[in-house]
Motif scaffolding. Structure first.
Motif, mmCIF file in Angstrom:
data_model
loop_
_atom_site.group_PDB
_atom_site.id
_atom_site.type_symbol
_atom_site.label_atom_id
_atom_site.label_comp_id
_atom_site.label_asym_id
_atom_site.label_seq_id
_atom_site.Cartn_x
_atom_site.Cartn_y
_atom_site.Cartn_z
ATOM 1 N N ASP A 96 13.959 36.091 99.925
ATOM 2 C CA ASP A 96 14.822 35.032 100.054
ATOM 3 C C ASP A 96 14.118 33.852 98.994
ATOM 4 O OD1 ASP A 96 16.179 36.675 101.758
ATOM 5 O OD2 ASP A 96 15.767 35.379 103.460
ATOM 6 N N PHE A 97 15.174 33.385 98.387
ATOM 7 C CA PHE A 97 14.726 32.069 97.252
ATOM 8 C C PHE A 97 15.554 31.006 97.338
ATOM 9 C CE2 PHE A 97 13.959 36.334 95.391
ATOM 10 C CZ PHE A 97 12.534 36.432 95.544
ATOM 11 N N GLN A 98 14.971 29.767 97.567
ATOM 12 C CA GLN A 98 15.704 28.813 97.366
ATOM 13 C C GLN A 98 16.112 28.053 96.143
ATOM 14 O OE1 GLN A 98 13.011 26.354 99.935
ATOM 15 N NE2 GLN A 98 14.662 25.733 101.280
ATOM 16 N N VAL A 99 17.321 28.001 95.581
ATOM 17 C CA VAL A 99 17.640 27.655 94.444
ATOM 18 C C VAL A 99 17.269 26.223 93.954
ATOM 19 C CG1 VAL A 99 19.796 27.526 92.722
ATOM 20 C CG2 VAL A 99 19.694 29.399 94.539
ATOM 21 N N GLY A 100 16.496 25.919 93.111
ATOM 22 C CA GLY A 100 15.993 24.741 92.646
ATOM 23 C C GLY A 100 14.659 24.469 92.746
ATOM 24 N N SER A 101 14.220 25.217 93.772
ATOM 25 C CA SER A 101 12.553 25.150 93.967
ATOM 26 C C SER A 101 11.869 26.595 93.542
ATOM 27 C CB SER A 101 12.198 24.838 95.429
ATOM 28 O OG SER A 101 12.964 25.581 96.300
ATOM 29 N N ASP A 102 12.530 27.618 94.284
ATOM 30 C CA ASP A 102 11.974 28.903 94.094
ATOM 31 C C ASP A 102 12.326 29.560 92.873
ATOM 32 O OD1 ASP A 102 10.297 28.780 96.487
ATOM 33 O OD2 ASP A 102 12.237 29.689 97.509
ATOM 34 N N VAL A 103 13.505 29.348 92.670
ATOM 35 C CA VAL A 103 14.469 30.084 91.348
ATOM 36 C C VAL A 103 15.068 28.861 90.835
ATOM 37 C CG1 VAL A 103 14.361 32.219 92.130
ATOM 38 C CG2 VAL A 103 16.541 30.786 92.665
ATOM 39 N N LYS A 104 15.207 28.900 89.483
ATOM 40 C CA LYS A 104 15.969 27.898 88.681
ATOM 41 C C LYS A 104 17.379 28.319 88.545
ATOM 42 C CE LYS A 104 12.206 26.227 85.868
ATOM 43 N NZ LYS A 104 11.950 26.071 84.309
ATOM 44 N N PRO A 105 18.440 27.408 88.656
ATOM 45 C CA PRO A 105 19.793 27.921 88.188
ATOM 46 C C PRO A 105 19.898 28.492 86.936
ATOM 47 C CG PRO A 105 19.921 25.524 89.070
ATOM 48 C CD PRO A 105 18.333 25.767 88.948
ATOM 49 N N GLY A 106 20.884 29.416 86.855
ATOM 50 C CA GLY A 106 20.845 29.924 85.565
ATOM 51 C C GLY A 106 21.411 31.607 85.876
ATOM 52 N N THR A 107 21.645 32.295 84.610
ATOM 53 C CA THR A 107 21.822 33.634 84.714
ATOM 54 C C THR A 107 20.718 34.433 84.618
ATOM 55 O OG1 THR A 107 24.114 33.103 83.855
ATOM 56 C CG2 THR A 107 23.565 35.433 83.866
ATOM 57 N N TYR A 108 20.909 35.629 85.392
ATOM 58 C CA TYR A 108 19.599 36.576 85.628
ATOM 59 C C TYR A 108 20.399 38.066 85.492
ATOM 60 C CZ TYR A 108 17.137 32.516 87.108
ATOM 61 O OH TYR A 108 16.420 31.336 87.206
ATOM 62 N N ARG A 109 19.544 39.064 85.393
ATOM 63 C CA ARG A 109 19.881 40.397 84.992
ATOM 64 C C ARG A 109 18.577 41.249 85.824
ATOM 65 N NH1 ARG A 109 20.295 42.533 79.221
ATOM 66 N NH2 ARG A 109 18.127 41.836 79.270
ATOM 67 N N THR A 110 19.201 42.228 86.595
ATOM 68 C CA THR A 110 18.639 43.270 87.033
ATOM 69 C C THR A 110 18.835 44.609 86.484
ATOM 70 O OG1 THR A 110 17.546 44.289 89.077
ATOM 71 C CG2 THR A 110 19.635 43.472 89.251
ATOM 72 N N THR A 111 17.972 45.458 85.964
ATOM 73 C CA THR A 111 18.251 46.824 85.332
ATOM 74 C C THR A 111 17.717 47.984 86.309
ATOM 75 O OG1 THR A 111 16.707 46.619 83.739
ATOM 76 C CG2 THR A 111 18.628 45.512 83.110
ATOM 77 N N GLY A 112 18.109 49.109 86.154
ATOM 78 C CA GLY A 112 17.480 50.486 86.256
ATOM 79 C C GLY A 112 17.462 50.758 87.760
ATOM 80 N N ASN A 113 18.248 49.991 88.628
ATOM 81 C CA ASN A 113 18.382 50.202 90.146
ATOM 82 C C ASN A 113 19.216 51.582 90.527
ATOM 83 O OD1 ASN A 113 17.332 47.528 90.991
ATOM 84 N ND2 ASN A 113 19.210 46.841 89.696
ATOM 85 N N SER A 114 18.859 52.160 91.284
ATOM 86 C CA SER A 114 19.297 53.611 91.698
ATOM 87 C C SER A 114 19.689 53.807 93.328
ATOM 88 C CB SER A 114 18.272 54.735 91.401
ATOM 89 O OG SER A 114 17.168 54.337 92.399
ATOM 90 N N ASP A 115 20.520 54.448 93.652
ATOM 91 C CA ASP A 115 21.041 54.796 95.004
ATOM 92 C C ASP A 115 21.723 53.545 95.688
ATOM 93 O OD1 ASP A 115 19.729 57.281 94.623
ATOM 94 O OD2 ASP A 115 17.922 56.499 95.447
ATOM 95 N N GLY A 116 22.180 52.685 94.918
ATOM 96 C CA GLY A 116 22.849 51.495 95.725
ATOM 97 C C GLY A 116 22.258 50.773 96.773
ATOM 98 N N MET A 117 20.811 51.064 96.611
ATOM 99 C CA MET A 117 20.071 49.903 97.587
ATOM 100 C C MET A 117 19.716 48.482 97.174
ATOM 101 S SD MET A 117 19.708 52.347 100.065
ATOM 102 C CE MET A 117 18.412 51.364 101.152
ATOM 103 N N CYS A 118 19.822 48.158 96.034
ATOM 104 C CA CYS A 118 19.939 46.931 95.574
ATOM 105 C C CYS A 118 20.870 45.900 96.050
ATOM 106 C CB CYS A 118 19.607 46.874 93.977
ATOM 107 S SG CYS A 118 19.742 45.325 93.470
#
Length: 235
Positions: free
Chosen positions: A78-100
């Protein structure tokens, strides 16, 4: 509220409301990819082409791509936007089995009313975090990398029918695409104007049995596909 097994916001099996409500689709096993509640499969064909990097005179010309792929944050937590993660666009790749699973939320209450957008992912997914978001949740996803939305790629004219979410103009070229041989309404596609992944993001979508044809506009932001046979540009 546990994160695994949630239904993506607004996803209804077998129902499509053009430009308003996303639809859920099952897996079809070809390629690797995405939809609204199960963005399915392996990394996009265009992304795969770029990941191989270019070589000129024996020298690697893919340094910019390597830098781009540096993880911005973990696929679990769990990430707090603005402190843990910055606003913006992100991508995740290579996920399998619909568990993401990921979730944008307006507060940390964990209640359904706090949801802004969410998705179950197989393959590639993009998400834009806004400065007004408070929490971003990610479970069982591969690491997230920051994306420069102004960067241009080498757009492909073919894509895996279960390949997930493709950025128009970078991952895939705009144009008319065809997917043939789909069965049981399991093929789902979606055109979106951005990666916020809210219901307002959807321009058009459909569940298809048989041949699917869709025109992806140069003004579209992204294209999602899940459970479909591979797509080929025809015009």
């Amino acid at each position: 509220m546990g994160m695994k097994g949630k239904i993506a916001l607004g996803a209804v099996v077998g129902i499509v409301v053009i430009g308003a409500v996303s639809a859920n689709a099952g897996d079809n096993g070809d390629g690797g990819g995405g939809d609204t509640s199960a963005v399915g499969g392996k990394s996009s064909s265009a992304s795969a082409e770029r990941e191989s990097g270019g070589r000129k005179g024996g020298q690697d010309t893919g340094k910019a791509e390597v830098a781009e792929k540096k993880a911005a944050f973990s696929g679990d937590g769990d990430f707090q936007v603005g402190s843990d993660v910055k606003p913006g666009t992100y991508r995740t790749t290579g996920n399998s089995d619909g568990m993401c699973y990921w979730e944008r939320a307006k507060d940390a209450s964990g209640e359904m009313d706090s949801l802004l957008a969410n998705d179950n992912v197989t393959g590639t997914s993009y998400v834009t975090l806004k400065a007004t978001d408070k929490i971003f949740k990610s479970s069982d996803c591969n690491d997230w990398e920051a994306v420069d939305e102004k960067a241009k790629g080498s757009p492909a004219t073919k894509m895996a029918g279960d390949g997930g979410m493709f950025r128009v103009g970078a991952d895939i070229a705009p144009g008319t695409y065809k997917s043939t041989g789909n069965t049981d309404d399991s093929c789902y596609w979606e055109r979106t104007k951005d990666a916020e992944q809210s219901l307002d993001s959807i321009l058009a979508n459909d569940n298809v049995n048989g041949t699917a044809v869709v025109k992806i506009s140069a003004s579209d932001g992204y294209f999602k596909t899940s459970g479909c046979k591979d797509w080929t540009k025809t015009g």
